[in-house]
Write an enzyme that holds these catalytic residues in place. Structure first.
Site, short mmCIF file in Angstrom:
data_model
loop_
_atom_site.label_atom_id
_atom_site.label_comp_id
_atom_site.label_asym_id
_atom_site.label_seq_id
_atom_site.Cartn_x
_atom_site.Cartn_y
_atom_site.Cartn_z
N ASP A 224 23.26 38.16 47.54
CA ASP A 224 24.66 37.92 47.16
C ASP A 224 24.64 36.94 45.98
O ASP A 224 24.60 35.73 46.17
CB ASP A 224 25.43 37.34 48.36
CG ASP A 224 26.93 37.37 48.13
OD1 ASP A 224 27.35 37.72 47.02
OD2 ASP A 224 27.68 37.03 49.08
N HIS B 11 34.02 46.25 41.93
CA HIS B 11 33.06 45.93 43.01
C HIS B 11 32.36 47.23 43.46
O HIS B 11 32.46 47.65 44.61
CB HIS B 11 33.87 45.32 44.16
CG HIS B 11 33.08 44.70 45.26
ND1 HIS B 11 32.06 45.35 45.92
CD2 HIS B 11 33.19 43.48 45.82
CE1 HIS B 11 31.58 44.55 46.85
NE2 HIS B 11 32.25 43.40 46.81
N GLU C 29 28.27 44.77 40.44
CA GLU C 29 29.68 44.61 40.08
C GLU C 29 29.80 44.05 38.67
O GLU C 29 29.14 43.06 38.34
CB GLU C 29 30.34 43.67 41.09
CG GLU C 29 30.07 44.08 42.53
CD GLU C 29 30.44 42.99 43.54
OE1 GLU C 29 31.41 42.26 43.29
OE2 GLU C 29 29.76 42.87 44.56
N ARG D 59 43.26 45.45 45.66
CA ARG D 59 42.61 46.58 46.36
C ARG D 59 43.36 47.04 47.60
O ARG D 59 43.02 48.07 48.16
CB ARG D 59 41.16 46.22 46.70
CG ARG D 59 41.00 45.01 47.61
CD ARG D 59 39.53 44.74 47.88
NE ARG D 59 39.36 43.52 48.67
CZ ARG D 59 38.24 43.20 49.29
NH1 ARG D 59 37.19 44.00 49.23
NH2 ARG D 59 38.14 42.08 49.97
N ARG E 91 35.64 50.48 52.66
CA ARG E 91 34.22 50.10 52.50
C ARG E 91 33.48 51.14 51.66
O ARG E 91 33.16 52.23 52.14
CB ARG E 91 33.56 49.95 53.88
CG ARG E 91 32.12 49.49 53.81
CD ARG E 91 31.97 48.08 53.27
NE ARG E 91 32.58 47.10 54.15
CZ ARG E 91 32.94 45.87 53.74
NH1 ARG E 91 32.75 45.48 52.50
NH2 ARG E 91 33.50 45.04 54.59
C1 BG6 Z 1 30.73 40.47 47.11
C2 BG6 Z 1 30.68 39.01 47.43
O1 BG6 Z 1 31.22 40.64 45.82
O2 BG6 Z 1 31.61 41.14 48.03
C3 BG6 Z 1 30.22 38.84 48.87
O3 BG6 Z 1 29.81 38.35 46.53
C4 BG6 Z 1 31.14 39.63 49.82
O4 BG6 Z 1 30.20 37.46 49.21
C5 BG6 Z 1 31.18 41.07 49.36
O5 BG6 Z 1 30.65 39.53 51.14
C6 BG6 Z 1 32.06 41.99 50.21
O6 BG6 Z 1 33.33 41.51 50.30
P1 BG6 Z 1 34.42 42.26 51.18
O7 BG6 Z 1 35.60 41.34 51.18
O8 BG6 Z 1 34.71 43.57 50.51
O9 BG6 Z 1 33.80 42.47 52.54
#
Ligand code: BG6
Length: 300
Positions: free
Chosen positions: A213, A169, A272, A99, A73
């Protein structure tokens, strides 16, 4: 490759060292005259980036888990070879598998201007081939300098074309969402995931006051995160990326995720750079596609 072998082949004194931060989790620690950065080999996941004399540019949750097969995260997760849910198989992982699988180090070098260059390649396996039945290679090239340059390079080594969705991301560190405005997307069309993918148009700078989002499409423009609290702006410049995703989960979703910490979402925003939805890339046999993002800090 073992940790000792990695250090023997790829460590560069005063630039790159490899360390094991948890069982099976190796990180490349980069320290040079311009900046500090950590890149986790699983996922070629840039976890931290901090130019010297600056607050961190990248946000990493203090509750991030570092474990084999789990996504981290914060940092710069690589969404590849699809963005969001897989288009036909909902059992496959959201944002692809890049990832959460091992990558290898292909190259490290100290550049004449004092920056550090590292190149990683995704390691194919039965698991990756089962999810992605196309012959291809994907590499991440990272230049750690005063700015952070990230290149995601995909080559189609197959005899047929394939469709590619992707994104860097990136989670950015900000003082507080209330003091932050994201600029660069005025008049852009976007799909609003919070409103069931409603088609909308951006009117002004974005201030986050609830869950956001959004997938902005057909935009190659730079974005700037203006942060009055830190009196700085983070510039996100990109190449061969036609989508920009802006995401903040807000309180309820962040709490459910369990790895944000209390109010953790207030100190981050994801902007992103990628190619998603209408902008997915068709890659012909033999062709290479390179998505580039460059993150730098400017005074406000
Ligand atoms: C974003 C998406 O890019 O990533 C969201 O648009 C998503 O919908 C977010 O919740 C986080 O994703 P993850 O899989 O890393 O929890």
């Amino acid at each position: 490759m073992t940790l000792a072998e990695l250090n023997q082949r790829f460590a560069i004194g005063n630039h790159v060292q490899f360390k094991e931060i948890a069982a099976g989790m190796i990180v490349a620690e980069v320290a040079n005259q311009h900046a500090l950065a950590n890149i986790v080999l699983q996922g070629a996941h840039i976890a931290t980036f901090q130019p010297r004399g600056e607050e961190p540019v990248i946000w990493l949750s203090p509750y991030a888990k570092f474990a084999p097969g789990k996504s981290i995260r914060g940092g710069v997760p690589i969404c590849w070879p699809w963005f969001g849910p897989h288009k036909s198989d909902s059992k496959l992982p959201g944002h692809g598998f890049a990832r959460t699988v091992p990558w290898e180090v292909l190259e490290t070098k100290a550049l004449p201007d004092g920056s550090t260059f590292l190149r990683f390649g995704l390691i194919e396996s039965e698991t990756t081939r089962a999810q992605w039945p196309h012959a291809s290679t994907v590499q991440l090239a990272v230049t750690v300098g005063k700015a952070l340059r990230v290149e995601l390079i995909t080559t189609n080594t197959d005899t047929k074309a394939f469709e590619l969705g992707e994104a860097l991301h990136t989670y950015f560190h900000i003082s507080d969402v209330a003091k932050t405005t994201i600029r660069g997307l005025d008049n852009c069309a976007y799909l609003d995931k919070v409103q069931n993918f409603a088609h909308c148009t951006q009117k002004d700078g974005i201030v986050i006051e609830s869950e956001v989002d959004r997938v902005y499409i057909n935009t190659a423009a730079d974005c700037v995160i203006e942060d009055k609290g830190l009196k700085r702006a983070i510039r996100i410049a990109k190449q061969d990326s036609m989508s920009t995703v802006v995401w903040n989960p807000w309180t309820e979703k962040a709490d459910k995720m369990g790895d944000f910490g209390e109010n953790g979402h207030r100190g981050m925003v994801c902007v992103e750079s990628g190619n998603a939805m209408e902008n997915i890339v068709t890659l012909a046999p033999g062709a290479t596609h390179k998505l580039v993002a460059v993150y730098s800090v400017e005074k406000l």
